[in-house]
Structures are given as structure tokens and as C-alpha cells.
Design an enzyme around this catalytic site. Structure first.
Site, PDB file in Angstrom:
ATOM      1  N   ARG A 237       0.849  -1.217   0.120  1.00  0.00           N
ATOM      2  CA  ARG A 237      -0.184  -0.016   0.110  1.00  0.00           C
ATOM      3  C   ARG A 237       0.842   1.124   0.044  1.00  0.00           C
ATOM      4  NH1 ARG A 237      -3.658  -2.503  -1.641  1.00  0.00           N
ATOM      5  NH2 ARG A 237      -5.900  -2.779  -0.723  1.00  0.00           N
ATOM      6  N   GLU A 266      -3.208   8.359  -4.105  1.00  0.00           N
ATOM      7  CA  GLU A 266      -3.466   7.396  -5.660  1.00  0.00           C
ATOM      8  C   GLU A 266      -4.703   8.096  -5.977  1.00  0.00           C
ATOM      9  OE1 GLU A 266      -3.909   3.202  -5.348  1.00  0.00           O
ATOM     10  OE2 GLU A 266      -1.701   3.112  -4.628  1.00  0.00           O
ATOM     11  N   HIS A 285      -1.490   0.926  -9.698  1.00  0.00           N
ATOM     12  CA  HIS A 285      -2.254  -0.020  -9.057  1.00  0.00           C
ATOM     13  C   HIS A 285      -2.794  -1.103  -9.786  1.00  0.00           C
ATOM     14  CE1 HIS A 285      -4.153  -0.494  -4.516  1.00  0.00           C
ATOM     15  NE2 HIS A 285      -3.999  -1.772  -5.029  1.00  0.00           N
TER      16      HIS A 285
END
Ligand code: DGY
Length: 349
Positions: A237, A266, A285
Site C-alpha cells: 500500500r 493515488e 495499482h
């Protein structure tokens, strides 16, 4: 006709999964491209039996406080750092995630980043594309993975899948985890304290979940402990990494290169300083982002929701203590009922 349970979906998800869900429940979906306003979602949840949550969304006690019919929440992700599990448990709501189905896919992406970065594939390919094959500077060399050490931080099922790929490339695999695994012999992996791992690893791959303990774990001191020649990979993460410290470590050659599937924030805004760092490869991602795996994750999410709205056990529940239980069969009672119904039980053993 009996009313079907109502499931709210607060954003866009695959159409085939929504079609599958609609075979079992009524669906009220936010289909705008903008993020659904939290207050509107709270209104919708008042009548809902289930919630399929789509990021960005903080799922907590406040979100569900007026949702007195809500029986289940699920999300198509293994990570649940946007979900306050304790508050859902206190509200008696089981939460379903999607472990297992994405392990190999995320491990493939992690190893693809390692291999791509180690041979500087993107930079080299760009010289060819730009018609500058012969002008390629000699310092874009890359390095061998064989006979090198991979240090994995966060050794769950995905970490183990990454380690299998690394060993196939001739790498030695060490790892750091909350607990030492019991199957090191089988996987030919070695547990290490974090500082020892950072000191010896040629590639450091973060695969840990985001928790209070792992938030900004990769800070200035962390990067200083890595080899100057090392590659840093994050598939866990974004906020596990202090982004400023990473940028500084890359710019001052504290470490050699970074390859990231996840970032903080993000998505990265177009003017984010990380995008100006040359020795950093970033993908958006996409760890689990293959068609087959995203379908598997979506169907598992739908199955968790369908089970939950009917108060049946979720297949993959994070807070098992509030998961629904399988109904206990009372055999004596069932036999009596069958007899009463005139079924001849002598044919059965
Ligand atoms: C997950 O499932 O948590 C992944 O990050 C999604 O790609």
C-alpha cells in the site's frame, strides 16, 4: 411476490458481476463517474440490506449508524485499510474481502516489476522507440537477479508466491514478517529482523498490509539501511512509504531504483514530484488487474453479499465473530417431520 433484498453499490463495478448480483437481489447503483457523496450514500443505506463498497470510501461506524437493515458489506479487494473492522463488528455487520483468488496475479505483477526494473526494460525500450538505439548511454545496464538476495517484507500467501518466482530466477529469499512462518523449510526462505534484511537485500519488496504499525515504515532511516545498489519495490500500500523520503533516497543515490504498483496519494496528480524522478518506475495499482482475476474477485464479492443479505455465512469474512452461522440441523426433528409427511424411511440407511 416476495421483495428481494436491496444492495447498494456506491460506484462502478464490472457489468457481468452486477448482472450476476441482480439475479439474486435488487441493486441500487451510483453510476456517475464522480465519487458518490458520503451523505447521499448514508441516505441510500437506510433502506439497504447490503453494501458493495467501491474505493475511495471510508467504511466505519458513522457510515452505517442509520443503516438498521444492513446485514453485510463487501469489497472486491483483499486489503481493507479503508474499513474500520472494529466498528463494523460493534455494529454486528460482517465484512467480506477477497483473499486467495488474487495471490498468483499479484505475485506475477510484483515479479514483473522486479524483472523489468532490474534490466531497465522501459528506459531501453524507449531508446529503440525514439529511433536512438545507438545513442543509448552505457550506464543503463541493469543487473542480474540470479545469485542476488530478495528481501520480502510481509510474508503472507502472496509473499510466498513471489518467493517461488524469485527462487526460479536463482535468487536467495529472506523475509520479515510479524511472525516467523512455520513452513520456511518447504519454501526455502529465511526469516530475518528488518534491519538485517535491509542490510543484505539486493531487492527489497514490500507486500505488507497498511496498518498503524506499517504506516510510513519505509522512512528516511529505512532507506539509509538499504544497499546503495538496491532496488525497492512496493506492491503493498502507498502510505507504507514516506514518499518524500523515497524521492530523497532515489535522488541522492541512497538506493538505486524503485518500482511501485502503489503510491501515496493515488492517483498521483500530474505535477507530483515523484513523477520527475528518473530512477523510478510506476504503474497505476494494477496488482490484481487481469480480466480473469478481477472477475473472480467480483464474483466472490457478489457471493459474500448474496450470502450476507440472507443471513448465511460469508465465504471470506474478516470479522468472523459476527459472520452468520450455518443453521444447525436437528436430525431428530427432521426425522419426525419426514415421518409425519409419510416418507418411508426404511429405504434409507
Ligand atoms: C487488493 O485486493 O487489496 C489489491 O490492492 C487490489 O489490487
Amino acid at each position: 411476490m416476495e421483495k428481494k433484498p436491496l444492495v447498494v453499490v456506491n460506484g462502478l463495478v464490472r457489468k457481468d458481476a452486477i448482472a450476476y448480483l441482480k439475479e439474486h437481489v435488487d441493486v441500487r447503483q451510483w453510476t456517475e463517474k464522480t465519487v458518490m457523496p458520503r451523505e447521499v450514500l448514508k441516505e441510500w443505506l437506510i433502506d439497504a440490506d447490503g453494501l458493495w463498497c467501491v474505493r475511495p470510501l471510508d467504511v466505519d461506524g458513522d457510515l452505517v449508524k442509520n443503516a438498521s437493515n444492513l446485514k453485510v458489506i463487501a469489497q472486491a479487494a483483499v486489503g481493507y485499510d479503508n474499513v474500520n473492522i472494529d466498528e463494523l463488528t460493534a455494529a454486528g455487520i460482517p465484512y467480506g474481502n477477497t483473499p486467495g483468488v488474487l495471490n498468483e496475479t499479484v505475485a506475477e505483477l510484483a515479479f514483473t516489476l522486479i524483472a523489468t526494473a532490474s534490466r531497465r526494460i522501459i528506459e531501453n525500450a524507449n531508446f529503440v522507440k525514439d529511433g536512438r538505439w545507438a545513442q543509448r548511454p552505457s550506464n543503463i545496464k541493469g543487473f542480474d537477479l540470479s545469485r542476488r538476495t530478495l528481501g520480502i517484507i510481509g510474508m503472507g500467501a502472496i509473499g510466498v508466491s513471489i518467493s517461488r518466482r524469485a527462487r526460479a530466477f536463482g535468487m536467495t529469499v529472506v523475509y520479515h514478517n510479524r511472525n516467523q512462518r512455520l513452513d520456511d523449510k518447504i519454501h526455502k526462505t529465511t526469516y530475518m529482523e528488518l534491519d538485517d534484511l535491509l542490510a543484505i537485500s539486493d531487492v527489497v519488496c514490500v507486500m505488507a498490509p497498511l496498518t498503524d504499525e506499517t504506516y510510513h515504515m519505509c522512512d528516511e532511516a529505512f532507506f539509509k539501511k538499504m544497499k546503495n545498489t538496491a532496488l525497492f519495490v512496493n506492491v503493498g500500500r502507498g502510505p507504507i512509504v514516506d514518499t518524500k523520503a523515497l524521492i530523497n533516497a532515489l535522488k541522492t543515490d541512497e538506493i538505486d531504483y524503485a518500482a511501485l504498483d502503489v503510491t501515496d496519494p493515488e492517483p498521483l496528480p500530474a505535477d507530483h514530484p515523484l513523477l520527475d524522478v528518473e530512477n523510478c518506475l510506476i504503474v497505476p495499482h494494477i496488482g490484481s488487474y487481469t480480466d480473469r482475476t478481477r472477475l473472480d474477485m467480483s464474483i466472490l464479492t457478489a457471493d459474500n453479499i448474496i450470502a450476507g443479505v440472507h443471513k448465511r455465512p460469508l465465504k471470506t469474512c474478516v470479522n468472523e465473530e459476527v459472520n452468520y452461522k450455518k443453521p444447525q440441523m436437528d436430525v431428530e426433528f427432521a426425522l419426525e417431520e419426514l415421518k409425519k409427511a409419510g416418507v418411508d424411511l426404511t429405504d434409507f440407511d
